[in-house]
Scaffold this motif. Structure first.
Motif, PDB file in Angstrom:
ATOM      1  N   TYR A  91      25.785  74.294 -20.683  1.00  0.00           N
ATOM      2  CA  TYR A  91      25.328  73.657 -19.451  1.00  0.00           C
ATOM      3  C   TYR A  91      24.938  74.684 -18.390  1.00  0.00           C
ATOM      4  O   TYR A  91      24.788  74.359 -17.225  1.00  0.00           O
ATOM      5  CB  TYR A  91      26.404  72.723 -18.888  1.00  0.00           C
TER       6      TYR A  91
ATOM      7  N   TYR B 192      13.227  79.931 -15.575  1.00  0.00           N
ATOM      8  CA  TYR B 192      12.715  78.575 -15.770  1.00  0.00           C
ATOM      9  C   TYR B 192      13.036  77.666 -14.589  1.00  0.00           C
ATOM     10  O   TYR B 192      12.523  76.562 -14.501  1.00  0.00           O
ATOM     11  CB  TYR B 192      13.311  77.963 -17.038  1.00  0.00           C
ATOM     12  N   ILE B 193      13.947  78.092 -13.719  1.00  0.00           N
ATOM     13  CA  ILE B 193      14.284  77.235 -12.581  1.00  0.00           C
ATOM     14  C   ILE B 193      13.629  77.744 -11.301  1.00  0.00           C
ATOM     15  O   ILE B 193      13.116  76.976 -10.502  1.00  0.00           O
ATOM     16  CB  ILE B 193      15.813  77.176 -12.363  1.00  0.00           C
ATOM     17  N   THR B 194      13.654  79.062 -11.121  1.00  0.00           N
ATOM     18  CA  THR B 194      13.151  79.615  -9.878  1.00  0.00           C
ATOM     19  C   THR B 194      11.624  79.582  -9.865  1.00  0.00           C
ATOM     20  O   THR B 194      10.992  79.422 -10.900  1.00  0.00           O
ATOM     21  CB  THR B 194      13.592  81.073  -9.709  1.00  0.00           C
TER      22      THR B 194
ATOM     23  N   LEU C 145      17.047  81.755 -18.238  1.00  0.00           N
ATOM     24  CA  LEU C 145      17.269  80.425 -17.668  1.00  0.00           C
ATOM     25  C   LEU C 145      16.895  80.412 -16.191  1.00  0.00           C
ATOM     26  O   LEU C 145      16.322  79.455 -15.695  1.00  0.00           O
ATOM     27  CB  LEU C 145      18.729  79.998 -17.849  1.00  0.00           C
TER      28      LEU C 145
ATOM     29  N   ALA D 184      21.628  66.382  -4.704  1.00  0.00           N
ATOM     30  CA  ALA D 184      20.256  66.805  -4.996  1.00  0.00           C
ATOM     31  C   ALA D 184      19.319  66.206  -3.964  1.00  0.00           C
ATOM     32  O   ALA D 184      19.481  65.060  -3.565  1.00  0.00           O
ATOM     33  CB  ALA D 184      19.858  66.342  -6.387  1.00  0.00           C
TER      34      ALA D 184
ATOM     35  N   TYR E 165      22.189  76.150 -17.775  1.00  0.00           N
ATOM     36  CA  TYR E 165      20.919  75.815 -17.118  1.00  0.00           C
ATOM     37  C   TYR E 165      21.154  74.828 -15.977  1.00  0.00           C
ATOM     38  O   TYR E 165      20.699  75.028 -14.848  1.00  0.00           O
ATOM     39  CB  TYR E 165      19.922  75.232 -18.125  1.00  0.00           C
ATOM     40  N   THR E 166      21.878  73.744 -16.292  1.00  0.00           N
ATOM     41  CA  THR E 166      22.138  72.716 -15.277  1.00  0.00           C
ATOM     42  C   THR E 166      22.948  73.301 -14.130  1.00  0.00           C
ATOM     43  O   THR E 166      22.704  73.014 -12.958  1.00  0.00           O
ATOM     44  CB  THR E 166      22.899  71.547 -15.909  1.00  0.00           C
TER      45      THR E 166
ATOM     46  N   ALA F 214      20.804  75.476 -12.038  1.00  0.00           N
ATOM     47  CA  ALA F 214      19.874  74.629 -11.290  1.00  0.00           C
ATOM     48  C   ALA F 214      20.569  74.033 -10.068  1.00  0.00           C
ATOM     49  O   ALA F 214      19.961  73.868  -9.015  1.00  0.00           O
ATOM     50  CB  ALA F 214      19.335  73.517 -12.184  1.00  0.00           C
ATOM     51  N   SER F 215      21.868  73.730 -10.204  1.00  0.00           N
ATOM     52  CA  SER F 215      22.565  73.125  -9.079  1.00  0.00           C
ATOM     53  C   SER F 215      22.718  74.123  -7.929  1.00  0.00           C
ATOM     54  O   SER F 215      22.983  73.739  -6.804  1.00  0.00           O
ATOM     55  CB  SER F 215      23.915  72.565  -9.510  1.00  0.00           C
TER      56      SER F 215
ATOM     57  N   GLU G  29      18.303  74.947  -7.012  1.00  0.00           N
ATOM     58  CA  GLU G  29      17.537  73.804  -6.507  1.00  0.00           C
ATOM     59  C   GLU G  29      17.923  73.411  -5.084  1.00  0.00           C
ATOM     60  O   GLU G  29      17.348  72.511  -4.502  1.00  0.00           O
ATOM     61  CB  GLU G  29      17.691  72.601  -7.442  1.00  0.00           C
ATOM     62  N   ARG G  30      18.931  74.077  -4.552  1.00  0.00           N
ATOM     63  CA  ARG G  30      19.303  73.741  -3.182  1.00  0.00           C
ATOM     64  C   ARG G  30      18.409  74.438  -2.162  1.00  0.00           C
ATOM     65  O   ARG G  30      18.647  74.364  -0.973  1.00  0.00           O
ATOM     66  CB  ARG G  30      20.778  74.047  -2.951  1.00  0.00           C
TER      67      ARG G  30
END
Lengths: 464, 577
Positions: free
Chosen positions: A275, A320-322, A317, A114, A277-278, A281-282, A285-286
């Motif tokens: 999991y 909520y991340i993008t 989901l 991260a 969402y996580t 996100a991995s 989030e890059r």
């Protein structure tokens, strides 16, 4: 040389269970030697003194208890090199284009650490895609992750390709590259992408990873990670601005669900793992810009919403991340409008920091807000017209109704090879807004009206 | 007692260890790299540990060591202006130690051991001390005086006390029984810090946001939830609150947040000036950033880390506001860990103890009399991200059972670029009554009535809108058309607020009152004019109405409003003739 174990006790779906091993590391890469001499690869999912669970990437077809299992002692790595540009690779990183294997300059972990939030630079550089609904209304900036929410049968692939062709950073010659990762797309779609890449010459600045619909689903879980690792390498080691296009995230999530079920995990919403969402996100989030490094990673993922349902766990989901989303509308598509982007539910969260006097043009935000508001009002009125008829509307309302039609026809609609720069986009916006009574332009500062409104513009220019 | 064991099994962030004597919530160091983890289950000689760092490559058989301590935070001078991850490791220090990306196995203490602080004692030799008493002060930032507290569990009589420059772990005070006090204390994050008594909140938290202060206020020491689908402006609202709330200390927890948004906060906060002191906002802020791709167990811990820091400043007698963005991500972290433990799931896969954990967290808010006798408060504002914007899901529902204020974000409003996109019909505040006396005294005795009138008008508008949907607005009687117009003015001129506009971003109570009063009195005058025979078309065309739209952006608000009020008088007087 590592030991080979012939102690497989159970094979279930994509998983094998190996007994009586020496300590094996979590997430370690595994080679499985089949009796017929071929080798498959896998990854450790769960490890203990008694039993090790391995997920096999190429599927467990042909495996039996006699297979030899070797633990490599390292996690999965991607060989990377600048020569990857122009290459077409499989979903697990093997050449598909008949070319030689990549001679690695480095081998990188594909999970990717991260970015320390403190090391990030807030994204603020405008990327011009040449598409009005994106540039004008939902601006993309460098380091952003902005997915396209689409549905089956909609032209998201065309839009993705148009963006891959046209995207550029204005007024700079900094190197730009595209990393394209396909997950579970059909052979036909893959051909289409390849043809287009070759037709437009975009391939030479691109790295392509292809995991096709008939490739093992487990492989889909590593394909996007390979792509992002390649992107990070090009961005942070070779100072390139990389646009990563991932398609289709929905196929990725299906593979995730399949793996979860194989591992007998407790399922979350609609059977997707808790999991997810996580996990998503991995990937998402890059994207980002790191202080002190020249390159950047921007993501443009395609996601087809099952049943056009934006509340389905996958788009939900993701949203909520993008940092926003571009929503493709079936209604506009049916009307024959390309690109059928519905700007109302679309959003770019980083837009405000990427636009304005020094980045695009000073009136950008005002024009965009006013178009949003007017279009929303016009669309509402369509509902009313369906009930009471057009004649019952006031003069003011009629103007807004017409605005909505014109907006779709002139602002949203554009050619598949039409590359509009931001000034053109904003000027079209002004032309449409000029059809509304000037007093209704409440979201635009008077000084911009004086400067850019077609009715005053000639005068303003004369003065200058 | 054995404090060395080894790893038995690894599955993602959940590691099972054997042969180690542990207590629940003990912090253990896992593997050769000493990854930090916390015991969350014990069975036989095996303990289940959630690890706060990536576990790739870790093998069974690697050693595990028990620290014997619960997960704790370091409390003392130096917290303000800090940027931590979920387990209080300062992010700038991590960057220095391991570069731009978060790697593992690096420890970093929450408070700097190098920095010296100027300690001024407020007690003397021979004084009796109890837990929570203030023994001296340190000027932590220009406007915040850090009060050094006796740890709640310690009491005694002072034998020596020093004055001067010290590091946080140097002894500044000794007690007669030999106990030594430093400026720093540790506190386990999962345990609320004790207080002397809890009190009823009676003062509103002034946020400068018109829809919040005006229609749905939260009290200092209260709890509020902001649920909303993605893209409805949750984060902007949270950030506005962090920027403008009139509390002395702000704790902002980015729990499972976007990295770029966090970067934005980290860049922006040091730039923004506190409206009261003119100093950078960061000087009164503690940031906790655990982005969505950082380890999930640390995300679970981040909320506790934040509230413990908030409690510490409350105990000094400060008003603290705590923003948690987002509690849904926190609950999902619980779910993820719970499912790895193969616990029996409750609703939608969330653990059955979800409701208990949420209420325990929100109960740590409140206005209190601290052990030192000072009054302090923590206002907790939790963002909720309901899947699909559906408020019936477990986190929203369990949160609503606890909190007193509900700010319902509405994606429809956001799409229309109505910001802040808080729905005025669905939102509520249970503090309006309790805060009444404060408004009478500090704003105006008219305020409560004015607000109720405005709410009533908005309610009426929504009823009329249903008719308009069917027949169009021209078919309504004139007085109802006027009602619609005044309601629109309240929505657009008063409720809409531009967070990015330098003047409009913060609106003091007095300005809110004057603005709303002017709009309502325009409505009253128009009503009178209408009854007096004026034509609705003429009323709608009045210049004063359009002027009111933009007055909120004026730097010289009072002057500008004065001019408009005069125009208004003139125009309505002319209409009569």
């Amino acid at each position: 040389m590592t030991k080979e174990y012939k102690t497989i006790s159970k094979i279930a779906g994509p998983l094998i269970f190996v007994e009586k091993t020496e300590p094996v590391g979590y997430n370690e890469l595994v080679n499985i030697n089949l009796p017929d001499g071929t080798t498959k690869r896998g990854q450790v999912l769960d490890t203990s003194d008694d039993i090790v669970v391995v997920q096999v990437f190429e599927g467990t077809g042909g495996l039996n208890k006699e297979c030899g299992v070797r633990f490599t002692g390292e996690t999965i790595k991607l060989p990377v090199s600048k020569d990857m540009l122009g290459r077409i690779l499989s979903g697990s990183g093997e050449p598909l284009d008949g070319g030689p294997r990549i001679v690695p300059e480095d081998r990188l972990e594909i999970t990717g650490a991260a970015i320390n939030p403190y090391a990030r630079l807030p994204p603020k550089d405008f990327i011009q895609t040449g598409i009005s609904t994106i540039d004008g209304m939902n601006t993309l900036v460098r380091g952003q992750k902005l997915p396209i929410f689409s549905g089956s049968g909609l032209p998201h692939n065309e839009i993705a390709l148009q963006i891959a062709r046209q995207a550029r950073v204005r007024g700079s010659n900094e190197p730009f590259a595209v990393v394209f990762a396909a997950m579970g797309i059909t052979n036909e779609e893959a051909q289409y992408f390849m043809r287009d890449f070759e037709r437009t010459g975009a391939l030479e600045r691109a790295v392509v990873f292809l995991n096709l619909a008939d490739d093992p689903a487990v492989e889909r879980l590593i394909t996007p990670r390979l792509a992002l690792t390649a992107a990070e390498y090009l961005a942070y080691e070779h100072d390139m601005h990389v646009l990563v296009i991932l398609t289709d995230i929905t196929n990725y999530c299906e593979a995730l669900r399949q793996m979860g079920a194989a591992r007998e995990e407790v399922p979350g919403r609609r059977g997707y793992p808790g999991y997810m969402y996580t996990d998503l996100a991995s990937l998402y989030e890059r994207a980002g810009v790191v202080k002190g490094r020249k390159g950047s990673v921007t993501q443009f993922s395609i996601l087809s919403m099952p049943g056009d349902d934006i509340t389905h766990p996958i788009p939900d989901l993701s949203g909520y991340i993008t940092e926003g989303q571009i929503v493709i509308s079936r209604e506009l598509h049916r009307k024959g409008i390309y690109p059928p982007v519905n700007v109302l539910p679309s959003l770019s969260r980083l837009m405000n920091s990427g636009i304005g006097a020094t980045r695009t043009r000073e009136d950008h935000k005002a024009v965009s807000d006013q178009c949003y508001a007017a279009y929303a009002e016009g669309k509402d009125l369509r509902g009313l017209v369906a009930i009471v008829g057009k004649d019952a509307l006031s003069e003011r309302d009629k103007k807004f109704l017409e605005f909505a039609d014109m907006f779709e026809d002139r602002f949203v609609r554009q050619g598949i090879d039409e590359n509009r720069d931001i000034e053109t986009t904003l000027d079209i916006g002004w032309e449409l807004l000029a059809e509304l009574p000037e007093a209704q332009l409440t979201r635009i500062d008077n000084k911009y009206i004086q400067k850019y409104h077609p009715a005053h513009r000639a005068k303003a220019e004369q003065k200058e | 007692m054995k404090n060395k064991g080894e790893i038995y099994r690894i599955s993602g962030p959940v590691v099972i260890i054997s042969g180690l004597n542990t207590k629940m919530y003990d912090v253990v160091k896992v593997g050769k790299e000493g990854l930090m983890g916390e015991v969350i289950g014990i069975e036989g000689d095996k303990s289940t540990v959630q690890v706060y760092e990536e576990t790739s490559g870790v093998r069974p058989g690697e050693p595990v060591e028990n620290t014997g301590m619960s997960l704790s935070v370091e409390l003392g001078p130096g917290l303000l202006e800090s940027i931590y991850d979920g387990i209080q490791r300062p992010l700038p220090v991590l960057k220095e130690k391991m570069g731009d990306f978060i790697k593992r196995g690096v420890s970093a203490s929450g408070l700097s051991r190098e920095k010296e602080w100027d300690f001024v004692p407020t007690v003397k030799k021979g004084d009796k001390l109890n837990g929570g008493d203030i023994i001296g002060t340190v000027q932590e930032t220009q406007n915040i005086e850090h009060r050094i507290l006796v740890p709640p569990t310690i009491s005694g009589t002072i034998s020596t006390i020093k004055k001067g420059k010290f590091k946080v772990d140097e002894v500044i005070c000794t007690l007669e029984d030999g106990k030594e006090l430093t400026m720093m204390q540790k506190w386990p994050v999962r345990k609320p810090r004790p207080v002397s008594k809890k009190m009823t909140p009676t003062t509103p938290l002034i946020t400068g946001q018109r829809i919040l202060d005006g229609l749905f206020p939260v009290a200092k020491g209260g709890t509020a939830a902001i649920p909303g689908p993605f893209g409805s402006g949750k984060t902007v609202t949270q950030q506005q609150l962090a920027k403008w709330s009139d509390t002395e200390i702000v704790v902002y927890i980015g729990c499972g947040e976007r990295g770029n948004e966090m970067a934005d906060v980290l860049y922006e906060f040091p730039e923004i000036k506190d409206p009261k002191t003119g100093r950078p906002l960061m000087e009164r802020t503690v940031l906790i950033a655990n982005t969505s791709n950082m380890p999930v167990a640390a995300r679970e811990a981040s909320v506790y880390t934040g509230i413990t820091i908030a409690e510490y400043y409350r105990d000094m007698g400060y008003d603290v506001s705590l923003m948690a963005d987002s509690t849904s991500r926190w609950a999902e972290a619980m779910r993820e860990i719970s499912s790895r433990l193969e616990e029996m799931p409750g609703e939608e896969g969330y653990p059955a103890y979800l409701a208990a954990r949420l209420s325990e967290f929100y109960e740590r808010a409140g206005k209190v009399k601290a052990l030192s006798g000072k009054e302090g408060s923590i206002t907790v504002i939790g963002a909720v991200s309901p899947p699909g914007g559906d408020f019936s899901e477990p986190i929203t529902q369990n949160t609503l059972r606890i909190v007193k204020v509900f700010w319902a974000l509405d994606a429809k409003l956001a799409q229309r670029r109505h910001f802040p996109s808080i729905n005025w019909l669905n939102s509520y505040s249970l503090y309006t009554k309790a805060l009444g006396p404060w408004y009478d005294e500090h704003v105006s005795p008219d305020w409560v009535k004015l607000r109720n009138d405005a709410m009533e008008l908005l309610q009426k508008e929504s009823e009329l809108q249903e008719i308009v949907q069917l027949v169009g607005s021209d078919a309504l009687p004139e007085d109802q058309q006027l009602t619609l117009e005044v309601a629109r003015m309240i929505r657009e001129y008063f409720l809409q607020q531009n967070a990015y506009h330098e003047v409009d971003t913060f609106c003091p109570m007095d300005k809110q009152f004057k603005l709303l009063k002017s709009i309502m009195s325009w409505g009253d005058k128009a009503q009178t004019a209408l009854e007096g025979g004026a034509a609705i078309e003429d009323i709608m065309k009045l210049k004063s109405k359009d002027d009111l739209a933009k007055v909120k952006y004026e730097k010289e608000f009072d002057t500008a409003l004065g001019v408009i009020l005069n125009t208004m008088e003139d125009e309505f007087a002319k209409l009569k003739r």
